[in-house]
Design an enzyme around this catalytic site. Structure first.
Site, PDB file in Angstrom:
ATOM      1  N   LEU A 132      79.123  33.762  73.568  1.00 46.82           N
ATOM      2  CA  LEU A 132      79.129  32.323  73.314  1.00 46.82           C
ATOM      3  C   LEU A 132      78.938  32.036  71.834  1.00 46.82           C
ATOM      4  CD1 LEU A 132      78.744  29.469  74.792  1.00 46.82           C
ATOM      5  CD2 LEU A 132      76.304  29.972  74.717  1.00 46.82           C
ATOM      6  N   TYR A 133      79.763  31.152  71.301  1.00 41.25           N
ATOM      7  CA  TYR A 133      79.461  30.531  70.013  1.00 41.25           C
ATOM      8  C   TYR A 133      78.803  29.200  70.339  1.00 41.25           C
ATOM      9  CZ  TYR A 133      82.568  33.805  67.559  1.00 41.25           C
ATOM     10  OH  TYR A 133      83.138  34.926  67.016  1.00 41.25           O
ATOM     11  N   HIS A 183      80.070  42.157  62.895  1.00 40.24           N
ATOM     12  CA  HIS A 183      81.259  41.523  63.472  1.00 40.24           C
ATOM     13  C   HIS A 183      82.516  42.359  63.154  1.00 40.24           C
ATOM     14  CE1 HIS A 183      82.346  37.351  65.119  1.00 40.24           C
ATOM     15  NE2 HIS A 183      83.513  37.956  65.070  1.00 40.24           N
ATOM     16  N   GLY A 213      84.815  47.661  69.986  1.00 45.75           N
ATOM     17  CA  GLY A 213      85.734  46.537  69.826  1.00 45.75           C
ATOM     18  C   GLY A 213      87.179  46.980  69.739  1.00 45.75           C
ATOM     19  N   THR A 264      76.711  34.780  69.574  1.00 46.05           N
ATOM     20  CA  THR A 264      77.104  35.349  68.281  1.00 46.05           C
ATOM     21  C   THR A 264      76.559  34.460  67.167  1.00 46.05           C
ATOM     22  OG1 THR A 264      79.050  36.285  69.305  1.00 46.05           O
ATOM     23  CG2 THR A 264      79.087  36.101  66.905  1.00 46.05           C
ATOM     24  N   THR A 302      85.906  40.655  72.157  1.00 46.40           N
ATOM     25  CA  THR A 302      86.986  40.424  71.185  1.00 46.40           C
ATOM     26  C   THR A 302      87.902  39.340  71.764  1.00 46.40           C
ATOM     27  OG1 THR A 302      88.213  42.290  72.127  1.00 46.40           O
ATOM     28  CG2 THR A 302      86.956  42.729  70.126  1.00 46.40           C
ATOM     29  N   ALA A 303      88.540  38.619  70.867  1.00 43.11           N
ATOM     30  CA  ALA A 303      89.304  37.443  71.281  1.00 43.11           C
ATOM     31  C   ALA A 303      90.731  37.829  71.700  1.00 43.11           C
ATOM     32  CB  ALA A 303      89.357  36.466  70.105  1.00 43.11           C
TER      33      ALA A 303
HETATM   34  C1  LIG Z   1      90.227  41.096  66.985  1.00 45.70           C
HETATM   35  C2  LIG Z   1      88.744  40.894  67.097  1.00 45.70           C
HETATM   36  C3  LIG Z   1      88.253  39.739  67.654  1.00 45.70           C
HETATM   37  C4  LIG Z   1      86.886  39.549  67.768  1.00 45.70           C
HETATM   38  N1  LIG Z   1      86.424  38.438  68.382  1.00 45.70           N
HETATM   39  C5  LIG Z   1      85.111  38.259  68.529  1.00 45.70           C
HETATM   40  C6  LIG Z   1      84.618  37.118  69.191  1.00 45.70           C
HETATM   41  O1  LIG Z   1      85.368  36.266  69.647  1.00 45.70           O
HETATM   42  N2  LIG Z   1      83.274  36.993  69.305  1.00 45.70           N
HETATM   43  C7  LIG Z   1      82.407  37.919  68.800  1.00 45.70           C
HETATM   44  O2  LIG Z   1      81.197  37.772  68.923  1.00 45.70           O
HETATM   45  N3  LIG Z   1      82.847  39.019  68.185  1.00 45.70           N
HETATM   46  C8  LIG Z   1      84.174  39.208  68.040  1.00 45.70           C
HETATM   47  N4  LIG Z   1      84.620  40.321  67.415  1.00 45.70           N
HETATM   48  C9  LIG Z   1      83.661  41.333  66.932  1.00 45.70           C
HETATM   49  C10 LIG Z   1      83.362  42.390  68.011  1.00 45.70           C
HETATM   50  O3  LIG Z   1      82.591  41.871  69.039  1.00 45.70           O
HETATM   51  C11 LIG Z   1      82.608  43.567  67.426  1.00 45.70           C
HETATM   52  O4  LIG Z   1      81.472  43.106  66.740  1.00 45.70           O
HETATM   53  C12 LIG Z   1      83.437  44.446  66.515  1.00 45.70           C
HETATM   54  O5  LIG Z   1      84.780  44.486  66.902  1.00 45.70           O
HETATM   55  C13 LIG Z   1      82.864  45.855  66.522  1.00 45.70           C
HETATM   56  O6  LIG Z   1      83.533  46.657  65.623  1.00 45.70           O
HETATM   57  P1  LIG Z   1      84.699  47.694  66.030  1.00 45.70           P
HETATM   58  O7  LIG Z   1      85.921  46.883  66.221  1.00 45.70           O
HETATM   59  O8  LIG Z   1      84.734  48.564  64.821  1.00 45.70           O
HETATM   60  O9  LIG Z   1      84.280  48.439  67.273  1.00 45.70           O
HETATM   61  C14 LIG Z   1      85.997  40.528  67.281  1.00 45.70           C
HETATM   62  C15 LIG Z   1      86.503  41.698  66.716  1.00 45.70           C
HETATM   63  C16 LIG Z   1      87.857  41.881  66.618  1.00 45.70           C
HETATM   64  C17 LIG Z   1      88.355  43.166  66.025  1.00 45.70           C
HETATM   65  C1  LIG Z   2      87.433  31.541  67.629  1.00 45.56           C
HETATM   66  C2  LIG Z   2      87.893  32.937  67.668  1.00 45.56           C
HETATM   67  C3  LIG Z   2      86.926  33.834  66.981  1.00 45.56           C
HETATM   68  C4  LIG Z   2      87.383  35.240  67.070  1.00 45.56           C
HETATM   69  C5  LIG Z   2      86.539  36.143  66.231  1.00 45.56           C
HETATM   70  O1  LIG Z   2      85.341  36.122  66.286  1.00 45.56           O
HETATM   71  C6  LIG Z   2      87.189  37.081  65.354  1.00 45.56           C
HETATM   72  O2  LIG Z   2      88.429  37.059  65.262  1.00 45.56           O
HETATM   73  O3  LIG Z   2      86.465  37.885  64.736  1.00 45.56           O
END
Ligand SMILES: Cc1cc2nc3c(=O)[nH]c(=O)nc-3n(C[C@H](O)[C@H](O)[C@H](O)COP(=O)(O)O)c2cc1C
Ligand SMILES: CCCCC(=O)C(=O)O
Length: 350
Positions: A133-134, A250, A304, A160, A78-79
């Site tokens: 990684l994106y 996601h 997450g 991702t 998560t970011a």
């Molecule tokens: C605030 C936030 C930021 C996230 N940022 C990314 C990210 O940068 N890259 C990515 O692959 N997934 C990102 N995700 C998705 C998570 O890796 C994951 O798939 C998801 O949070 C799982 O669901 P959950 O929050 O219900 O556990 C993000 C999710 C949240 C909530």
């Molecule tokens: C470039 C940041 C992407 C974060 C992300 O994947 C999300 O907020 O779900």
């Protein structure tokens, strides 16, 4: 977040966080249907316990690409963790290492990957950190990020693949939240070739399997793909030499009409047929969710938002509490199920 032992931590996080940042973490895409479904889908499932099996099998370590985790509960990428707590990803890394599990550190982290992995290894010198990684349209940028992950000692890359464009997050739009506040940056994107300062992360519709193949040639690290929902994509990934998959929508932040991740898992697991590990994330809020996911064919799960709530509520200790609570609940459920979790034990409640 609904119910469960972690609900209090969520409430505390909500009190402490800037409401704009809370909404960034909590929100989803579109009408937030996929977001809600991720949790609701678990409520529709139940487990048939097996009885009289006379075994008290201790939980065994989980073998994953480049990692042996003591629990099947990983930290999903998560970011922007420093929006949740000043220690940011350093706190998350320490907590994951203390829990004996893998941190998947985001490319959009507010602490650079070298420092994140270093913090994990200070707690446990064998701690495993993966880098999410994106793939970037410019291969030189991707390569530089890969080298940073390798130099940091990351043991796998998680690409991702569900984000050809950014999801449309209504809550962020309403708040006008589009950039990090001053003083915060996506530190992995600093000083990349041709870009003084911090470069934006680009989502790119042209990314294809060719880019994944190029990545595989670029590095010896195992590559997992995150954001797989279709079984045919899972087959292509296996044939293409991927080391693992993450079934994920996601966290409901990309395609809002996507199914709940747990509902997509069985078909993906069947297509993979045990050839590589299949992970799942989305909606895991209690130990029984972990047990259901494993029964349906997951090797491990990712968590997450609960991690973000723990981080916001109490920093490293809060993340530890989340991981320990989920693990304890999962082991209890597994014991009550007779120590086994298989597909024929999962039934629908309705
Ligand atoms: C605030 C936030 C930021 C996230 N940022 C990314 C990210 O940068 N890259 C990515 O692959 N997934 C990102 N995700 C998705 C998570 O890796 C994951 O798939 C998801 O949070 C799982 O669901 P959950 O929050 O219900 O556990 C993000 C999710 C949240 C909530
Ligand atoms: C470039 C940041 C992407 C974060 C992300 O994947 C999300 O907020 O779900």
């Amino acid at each position: 977040m609904t119910g469960g032992a972690l609900a209090e931590l969520h409430d505390r996080a909500r009190e402490l966080l800037d409401p704009v940042h809370y909404d960034y973490f909590a929100g989803g895409a579109g009408e937030e249907t996929a977001l809600a479904e991720n949790e609701r889908a678990f409520q529709r499932l139940a487990l048939l316990p097996r009885v009289l099996r006379g075994q008290s099998r201790p939980a065994t370590p989980v073998q994953l690409p480049g990692a042996r985790a003591s629990t099947p509960i990983l930290v999903a990428p998560t970011a922007f963790h420093r929006l949740a707590h000043p220690d940011g990803e350093l706190a998350t890394a320490r907590a994951a290492a203390a829990a004996g599990t893998v941190l998947v550190s985001g490319m959009a982290a507010t602490v650079a990957i070298g420092e994140v992995a270093g913090a994990a290894r200070e707690v446990d010198r064998n701690a495993a950190v993966w880098f999410q990684l994106y793939l970037q349209p410019d291969a030189k940028i991707t390569e530089c990020l890969v080298r940073r992950a390798e130099d940091a000692g990351c043991s796998a890359l998680v690409v991702t693949v569900d984000s050809p464009v950014f999801g449309r997050h209504g809550r962020d739009h309403r708040h006008g939240f589009h950039d990090l506040p001053p003083g915060f940056a996506a530190e992995n994107m600093r000083d990349l070739p041709g870009s003084p300062g911090v470069r934006d992360i680009e989502m790119c519709q042209e990314i294809s399997w060719r880019y994944v193949e190029a990545l595989r040639r670029m590095t010896g690290l195992p590559v997992l793909l995150k954001g797989i929902l279709h079984p045919e994509d899972a087959k292509i990934a296996v044939d293409g030499g991927m080391a693992g998959l993450v079934v994920s929508n996601h966290g409901g932040r990309q395609l809002d009409v996507a199914p709940a991740a747990i509902d997509a898992l069985p078909r993906v697991a069947e297509a993979v047929g045990g050839r590589i590990p299949v992970l799942v994330d989305g909606g895991i809020r209690r130990g029984s969710d972990v047990a259901i996911a494993l029964a349906l064919g997951a090797t491990a799960v990712g968590v997450g938002r609960p991690v973000l709530w723990g981080l916001a509520a109490a920093g490293e200790a809060g993340v530890r509490q989340v991981l320990e609570t989920l693990r304890d609940e999962y082991e209890h459920v597994r014991t009550l199920c007779g120590g086994v979790l298989a597909g024929d034990q999962v039934v629908s409640r309705c």
